[in-house]
Design a protein around this motif. Structure first.
Motif, PDB file in Angstrom:
ATOM      1  N   ARG A 257      90.080 111.374   7.626  1.00 31.44           N
ATOM      2  CA  ARG A 257      89.508 111.634   6.468  1.00 31.44           C
ATOM      3  C   ARG A 257      87.931 112.056   6.845  1.00 31.44           C
ATOM      4  O   ARG A 257      87.521 112.875   6.331  1.00 31.44           O
ATOM      5  N   CYS A 258      87.295 111.583   7.946  1.00 31.16           N
ATOM      6  CA  CYS A 258      86.144 112.032   8.409  1.00 31.16           C
ATOM      7  C   CYS A 258      86.260 112.743   9.839  1.00 31.16           C
ATOM      8  O   CYS A 258      86.366 111.878  10.632  1.00 31.16           O
ATOM      9  N   PRO A 259      86.390 113.808   9.611  1.00 31.92           N
ATOM     10  CA  PRO A 259      86.716 114.920  11.046  1.00 31.92           C
ATOM     11  C   PRO A 259      85.582 114.535  12.176  1.00 31.92           C
ATOM     12  O   PRO A 259      84.463 114.388  11.758  1.00 31.92           O
ATOM     13  N   LEU A 260      86.233 114.528  13.333  1.00 32.69           N
ATOM     14  CA  LEU A 260      85.312 114.159  14.512  1.00 32.69           C
ATOM     15  C   LEU A 260      85.380 115.434  15.409  1.00 32.69           C
ATOM     16  O   LEU A 260      86.519 116.040  15.511  1.00 32.69           O
ATOM     17  N   LEU A 261      84.270 115.776  16.008  1.00 32.03           N
ATOM     18  CA  LEU A 261      84.071 116.542  17.052  1.00 32.03           C
ATOM     19  C   LEU A 261      85.004 118.101  16.542  1.00 32.03           C
ATOM     20  O   LEU A 261      84.163 118.679  15.682  1.00 32.03           O
ATOM     21  N   LEU A 262      85.768 118.453  17.193  1.00 27.27           N
ATOM     22  CA  LEU A 262      86.763 119.775  17.305  1.00 27.27           C
ATOM     23  C   LEU A 262      87.857 119.606  17.434  1.00 27.27           C
ATOM     24  O   LEU A 262      88.644 118.797  18.287  1.00 27.27           O
ATOM     25  N   ARG A 263      88.804 120.255  16.465  1.00 29.59           N
ATOM     26  CA  ARG A 263      90.188 120.408  16.691  1.00 29.59           C
ATOM     27  C   ARG A 263      90.556 121.886  16.900  1.00 29.59           C
ATOM     28  O   ARG A 263      90.064 122.951  16.069  1.00 29.59           O
ATOM     29  N   GLN A 264      91.545 122.234  17.759  1.00 23.44           N
ATOM     30  CA  GLN A 264      91.781 123.695  17.897  1.00 23.44           C
ATOM     31  C   GLN A 264      93.237 124.013  18.133  1.00 23.44           C
ATOM     32  O   GLN A 264      93.978 123.123  18.625  1.00 23.44           O
ATOM     33  N   THR A 265      93.654 125.029  17.623  1.00 30.76           N
ATOM     34  CA  THR A 265      95.177 125.539  17.852  1.00 30.76           C
ATOM     35  C   THR A 265      94.894 127.142  18.109  1.00 30.76           C
ATOM     36  O   THR A 265      93.886 127.600  18.096  1.00 30.76           O
ATOM     37  N   SER A 266      96.172 127.671  18.677  1.00 28.35           N
ATOM     38  CA  SER A 266      96.094 128.889  18.910  1.00 28.35           C
ATOM     39  C   SER A 266      97.459 129.503  18.647  1.00 28.35           C
ATOM     40  O   SER A 266      98.388 128.734  18.585  1.00 28.35           O
ATOM     41  N   PHE A 267      97.746 130.901  18.924  1.00 32.23           N
ATOM     42  CA  PHE A 267      98.864 131.646  19.085  1.00 32.23           C
ATOM     43  C   PHE A 267      99.064 131.997  20.586  1.00 32.23           C
ATOM     44  O   PHE A 267      98.139 132.297  20.954  1.00 32.23           O
ATOM     45  N   LYS A 268     100.266 132.180  21.079  1.00 33.89           N
ATOM     46  CA  LYS A 268     100.684 132.685  22.217  1.00 33.89           C
ATOM     47  C   LYS A 268      99.838 133.974  22.779  1.00 33.89           C
ATOM     48  O   LYS A 268      99.901 134.694  21.977  1.00 33.89           O
ATOM     49  N   ALA A 269      99.491 133.991  23.997  1.00 27.26           N
ATOM     50  CA  ALA A 269      98.771 135.094  24.395  1.00 27.26           C
ATOM     51  C   ALA A 269      99.806 136.334  24.364  1.00 27.26           C
ATOM     52  O   ALA A 269     101.030 136.254  24.425  1.00 27.26           O
ATOM     53  N   LEU A 270      98.979 137.423  23.956  1.00 22.06           N
ATOM     54  CA  LEU A 270     100.102 138.574  23.871  1.00 22.06           C
ATOM     55  C   LEU A 270     100.440 139.319  25.223  1.00 22.06           C
ATOM     56  O   LEU A 270      99.509 139.241  26.290  1.00 22.06           O
ATOM     57  N   GLU A 271     101.598 139.922  25.321  1.00 22.73           N
ATOM     58  CA  GLU A 271     101.870 140.626  26.624  1.00 22.73           C
ATOM     59  C   GLU A 271     101.443 142.264  26.378  1.00 22.73           C
ATOM     60  O   GLU A 271     101.884 142.764  25.486  1.00 22.73           O
ATOM     61  N   GLU A 272     100.623 142.477  27.069  1.00 23.71           N
ATOM     62  CA  GLU A 272     100.010 143.874  26.775  1.00 23.71           C
ATOM     63  C   GLU A 272     100.264 144.865  28.088  1.00 23.71           C
ATOM     64  O   GLU A 272     100.245 144.502  29.251  1.00 23.71           O
ATOM     65  N   PRO A 273     100.443 146.207  27.540  1.00 24.83           N
ATOM     66  CA  PRO A 273     100.667 147.046  28.589  1.00 24.83           C
ATOM     67  C   PRO A 273      99.617 147.310  29.625  1.00 24.83           C
ATOM     68  O   PRO A 273      98.416 147.633  28.889  1.00 24.83           O
ATOM     69  N   ILE A 274      99.573 147.598  30.681  1.00 26.61           N
ATOM     70  CA  ILE A 274      98.461 147.940  31.808  1.00 26.61           C
ATOM     71  C   ILE A 274      99.047 148.938  32.696  1.00 26.61           C
ATOM     72  O   ILE A 274     100.145 148.984  33.130  1.00 26.61           O
ATOM     73  N   MET A 275      98.030 149.541  33.410  1.00 25.20           N
ATOM     74  CA  MET A 275      98.463 150.422  34.399  1.00 25.20           C
ATOM     75  C   MET A 275      97.675 150.113  35.568  1.00 25.20           C
ATOM     76  O   MET A 275      96.384 149.779  35.688  1.00 25.20           O
ATOM     77  N   PHE A 276      98.263 149.962  36.672  1.00 30.90           N
ATOM     78  CA  PHE A 276      97.752 149.557  38.057  1.00 30.90           C
ATOM     79  C   PHE A 276      97.260 150.853  38.751  1.00 30.90           C
ATOM     80  O   PHE A 276      97.613 151.887  38.693  1.00 30.90           O
TER      81      PHE A 276
END
Length: 452
Positions: A257-276
């Motif tokens: 009822r009385c939130p404390l500090l910080l709550r966090q969630t996320s979605f999975k990191a993206l797989e992104e194309p790169i060039m070496f």
């Protein structure tokens, strides 16, 4: 007398420009913003008392603006320059976080505004981590990483000139502020080309995926940008319907009822194309293609800032839940936190959280002879918990680890080195408890002045 744009305005321009850039780079972030806006509006519509309280405390206006970003840099002089860059926006380094205890080879701070007025205007924060090369076991790989980092400059010449100008003159003009935002934004942009060949990337990736993310690119691309929600559980439930897969659990304390500090969630990191890069300058062919995962979406819900006493109880209960057997972590968390009072007045009386005090009606007289408790009891003064503006190392590490492969997770002993971090930063980090305590004391002093 020159006319300068306020640091608060520069911070707002920068945070909005960064949000627009990240939305282009990571389209799911835009989807996340829409979901959070819908959830926040539903909460405010269903709870007019909450909406009125947020409005009276100056929190409603900042809700739509509120973001925190996260970046990771590789060498001390990058952290030093970032401190100067964020200072132009009225942001200071607050807190020291050692994430090595959770298997993440960095230590961190949060650049953010510190004054009540500045926070009300725009509480933009950037959680900033410095890579700890000394935690790479292989000395040859450690030396290779240091050499790669030594040959990059993550700041544009224009950004450097404008930072120098702001420090020298005491501020920036309107046109200079706009140029500063554009030049500074380049340090946080995503680059699809790695600065190393595939073999070097793989070696650093095997040491720790986060090491590869920091070392192998032109700059510290923003790896997430986080809106604030009034109901993180609703956002967590709503993500799959929008094609977004959330992490399994919400980091931080349980729903209360009385939130404390910080709550966090996320979605999975993206797989992104790169060039070496090609393996050598003599190579005839170009570099190879590959992929990299680092950038993800995150959402946060913020509650009351806890005093050292409250934080000690929070840490104790969190550890109790984390070490419970049976596999039901969320159930264990809820059971553990039954021991933390879930009523604001009890939290206030027991000294577990920081509060801001103000008169409910400026026309109602208050007497110097009355205690704070007596003034609150008769309704002449109201106490509102201060919002937690900072971060939780265990939660930050949990978000990081949820976006790493199991094979990427190294195990380090607790290895805090605040002295080395502050030396790299070029200044001491501010104490978050002191900042909350000062804000609370200022509100009490204002009451004392009103009482004559």
């Amino acid at each position: 007398m020159p006319s300068f744009v306020s640091p608060d305005e520069i911070r707002t321009r920068f945070s909005q420009a960064m949000s627009a850039m990240y939305q282009q780079e990571v389209p799911q972030y835009g989807e996340l913003l829409d979901l959070v806006a819908e959830v926040n509006q539903a909460v405010l519509t269903a709870d007019p008392a909450l909406a009125e309280r947020l409005a009276s405390n100056g929190e409603l206006e900042r809700l739509g603006l509120e973001r925190h970003g996260a970046i990771r840099v590789g060498k001390p002089d990058e952290l030093f320059m970032l401190r100067r860059l964020f200072a132009v926006m009225g942001m200071s380094a607050v807190g020291y976080y050692d994430l090595s205890v959770a298997g993440v080879p960095v230590h961190s701070t949060a650049f953010r505004p510190v004054g009540s007025d500045a926070l009300s205007r725009n509480p933009f924060r950037v959680f900033t981590s410095l890579l700890r090369l000394e935690l790479i076991d292989d000395p040859e790989l450690r030396e290779r990483a240091a050499d790669i980092l030594e040959h990059r400059d993550i700041f544009t010449p224009g950004a450097r000139r404008l930072i120098d100008k702001a420090e020298r003159a005491g501020g920036l003009s309107d046109e200079e502020a706009d140029r500063f935002v554009l030049e500074s934004l380049e340090s946080f942009r995503w680059h699809r080309s790695a600065t190393v060949d595939r073999a070097t990337y793989r070696a650093l990736h095997e040491a720790h995926r986060l090491v590869a993310d920091v070392v192998c690119f032109k700059g510290p691309h923003i790896n997430h940008l986080t809106p604030r929600t009034l109901d993180i559980d609703a956002v967590q439930r709503g993500m799959p319907a929008r094609g977004i897969t959330p992490k399994a659990t919400i980091e931080g304390p349980p729903r209360r009822r009385c939130p404390l500090l910080l709550r966090q969630t996320s979605f999975k990191a993206l797989e992104e194309p790169i060039m070496f890069q090609a393996p050598s300058l003599r190579a005839q062919a170009g570099g190879a293609s590959g992929s990299h995962t680092a950038r993800f979406g995150e959402i946060e819900a913020r509650g009351a800032a806890l005093t050292p006493k409250g934080r000690a109880l929070y840490d104790q209960l969190l550890e109790q839940a984390r070490t419970a057997t049976g596999g039901d972590y969320e159930g264990a968390l809820a059971r553990a936190f039954e021991a933390f009072p879930d009523e604001l007045e009890t939290m206030r009386r027991e000294g577990l959280a920081y509060f801001r005090y103000r008169r409910t009606d400026p026309k109602t007289p208050i007497s110097p002879a009355e205690t704070l408790d007596a003034l609150i009891a008769r309704g002449a003064v109201e106490a509102t918990p201060l919002i937690y503006e900072d971060f939780l190392p265990v939660s930050a590490a949990g978000i990081f680890q949820s976006n790493l492969d199991g094979d990427s997770r190294a195990h380090y002993a607790a290895n805090a080195n605040r002295e080395a971090f502050e030396q790299a930063l070029g200044a001491p980090v501010l104490d978050e408890f002191a900042l909350y305590g000062e804000a609370e004391a200022r509100s009490i002093a204002a009451l004392a002045r009103a009482a004559g």
